[in-house]
Design a protein around this motif. Sequence first.
Motif, mmCIF file in Angstrom:
data_model
loop_
_atom_site.group_PDB
_atom_site.id
_atom_site.type_symbol
_atom_site.label_atom_id
_atom_site.label_comp_id
_atom_site.label_asym_id
_atom_site.label_seq_id
_atom_site.Cartn_x
_atom_site.Cartn_y
_atom_site.Cartn_z
ATOM 1 N N GLU A 131 -43.495 -72.847 -15.915
ATOM 2 C CA GLU A 131 -44.492 -71.797 -16.131
ATOM 3 C C GLU A 131 -43.969 -70.735 -17.083
ATOM 4 O O GLU A 131 -44.719 -70.167 -17.884
ATOM 5 N N LYS A 141 -44.280 -72.083 -20.601
ATOM 6 C CA LYS A 141 -45.680 -71.991 -21.029
ATOM 7 C C LYS A 141 -46.023 -70.561 -21.441
ATOM 8 O O LYS A 141 -46.730 -70.341 -22.431
ATOM 9 N N ALA A 142 -45.523 -69.593 -20.673
ATOM 10 C CA ALA A 142 -45.806 -68.185 -20.991
ATOM 11 C C ALA A 142 -45.244 -67.805 -22.364
ATOM 12 O O ALA A 142 -45.872 -67.047 -23.111
ATOM 13 N N TYR A 150 -44.802 -69.882 -24.946
ATOM 14 C CA TYR A 150 -45.672 -70.513 -25.950
ATOM 15 C C TYR A 150 -47.001 -69.767 -26.076
ATOM 16 O O TYR A 150 -47.525 -69.599 -27.181
ATOM 17 N N GLU A 151 -47.533 -69.326 -24.948
ATOM 18 C CA GLU A 151 -48.795 -68.585 -24.996
ATOM 19 C C GLU A 151 -48.629 -67.258 -25.716
ATOM 20 O O GLU A 151 -49.561 -66.768 -26.362
ATOM 21 N N ASP A 152 -47.428 -66.686 -25.656
ATOM 22 C CA ASP A 152 -47.192 -65.426 -26.368
ATOM 23 C C ASP A 152 -47.215 -65.634 -27.879
ATOM 24 O O ASP A 152 -47.542 -64.705 -28.625
ATOM 25 N N HIS A 153 -46.856 -66.850 -28.332
ATOM 26 C CA HIS A 153 -46.912 -67.145 -29.768
ATOM 27 C C HIS A 153 -48.321 -66.962 -30.326
ATOM 28 O O HIS A 153 -48.480 -66.682 -31.523
ATOM 29 N N THR A 213 -50.896 -64.985 -28.870
ATOM 30 C CA THR A 213 -51.638 -63.815 -28.377
ATOM 31 C C THR A 213 -51.851 -62.836 -29.528
ATOM 32 O O THR A 213 -51.328 -61.720 -29.531
ATOM 33 N N PHE A 215 -51.482 -79.522 -22.897
ATOM 34 C CA PHE A 215 -51.143 -78.120 -23.131
ATOM 35 C C PHE A 215 -50.818 -77.894 -24.607
ATOM 36 O O PHE A 215 -51.297 -76.934 -25.217
ATOM 37 N N GLU A 259 -53.872 -77.938 -26.919
ATOM 38 C CA GLU A 259 -54.604 -76.666 -26.892
ATOM 39 C C GLU A 259 -53.861 -75.597 -27.679
ATOM 40 O O GLU A 259 -54.467 -74.757 -28.374
ATOM 41 N N TYR A 260 -52.538 -75.618 -27.571
ATOM 42 C CA TYR A 260 -51.684 -74.665 -28.295
ATOM 43 C C TYR A 260 -51.878 -74.789 -29.805
ATOM 44 O O TYR A 260 -52.096 -73.793 -30.502
ATOM 45 N N ASN A 275 -55.239 -73.574 -31.050
ATOM 46 C CA ASN A 275 -55.267 -72.113 -31.169
ATOM 47 C C ASN A 275 -54.539 -71.645 -32.420
ATOM 48 O O ASN A 275 -54.962 -70.681 -33.066
#
Length: 212
Positions: free
Chosen positions: A72, A75-76, A78-81, A83, A107, A110-111, A114
């Motif tokens: 997790e 993932k967080a 990668y999601e910050d990349h 945002t 995952f 989807e990354y 985006n």
Amino acid sequence: NLSIRGLINEIEKRNKLFYQVEKPDRFIKYSENKVRMAQESLETAQAILPEINELHGMLGEKPKITYYEGFEGMKAIYEDHITTDKPYEMLAWADTSEVRGFMPKDFFDEYVKNKERIGITTRGIVPETPEDRGFNDFRYGNLKKSVWPDLRFAPKDKFPMTGEVVVYGKNKVSIVNFSKTNAVGTIIEDDAIHNTMKTIFNMCWESSAINI
């Protein structure tokens, strides 16, 4: 406490203490004195503020460092990349076989969608292996080629690399170890570190003789 403040008198008679209230205007004078002292403290603080600001500037701002662990946590990172709503160029050193083995395909799909939506482009330096050569086809095959990472390859035996370092956004760097038993990573938020890592990447990029 009132006696200490001079608002009452303390009188001892026949081994007993008696208290006599001072004139009411003493209360006003006491309050005025507190206001005067507070004003003096404010003026002193204002007088030394420029020196404090100068010292603070000499120390500089400390980087903000956030630590993550586990799936997790990765993932967080990668999601910050992604945002952001502003396009930028992402720079990365990575062993893409580790990325492929760690991040689930849904995952990552989807990354990258985006990334395409935001307009994030990528340059990456990766090991010279068949798996890394095929990374773009495997992960970006369904997207337009304008968002495919521009990759250059380094001999794996001379320059072994594990994990991933990503220079991204306005002032961030992420560092990840994709160990399946102890995955850990950090995000460093700092202008100087971000710019230094960008310079180091460009030096490595210019010296790379092999590209895709």
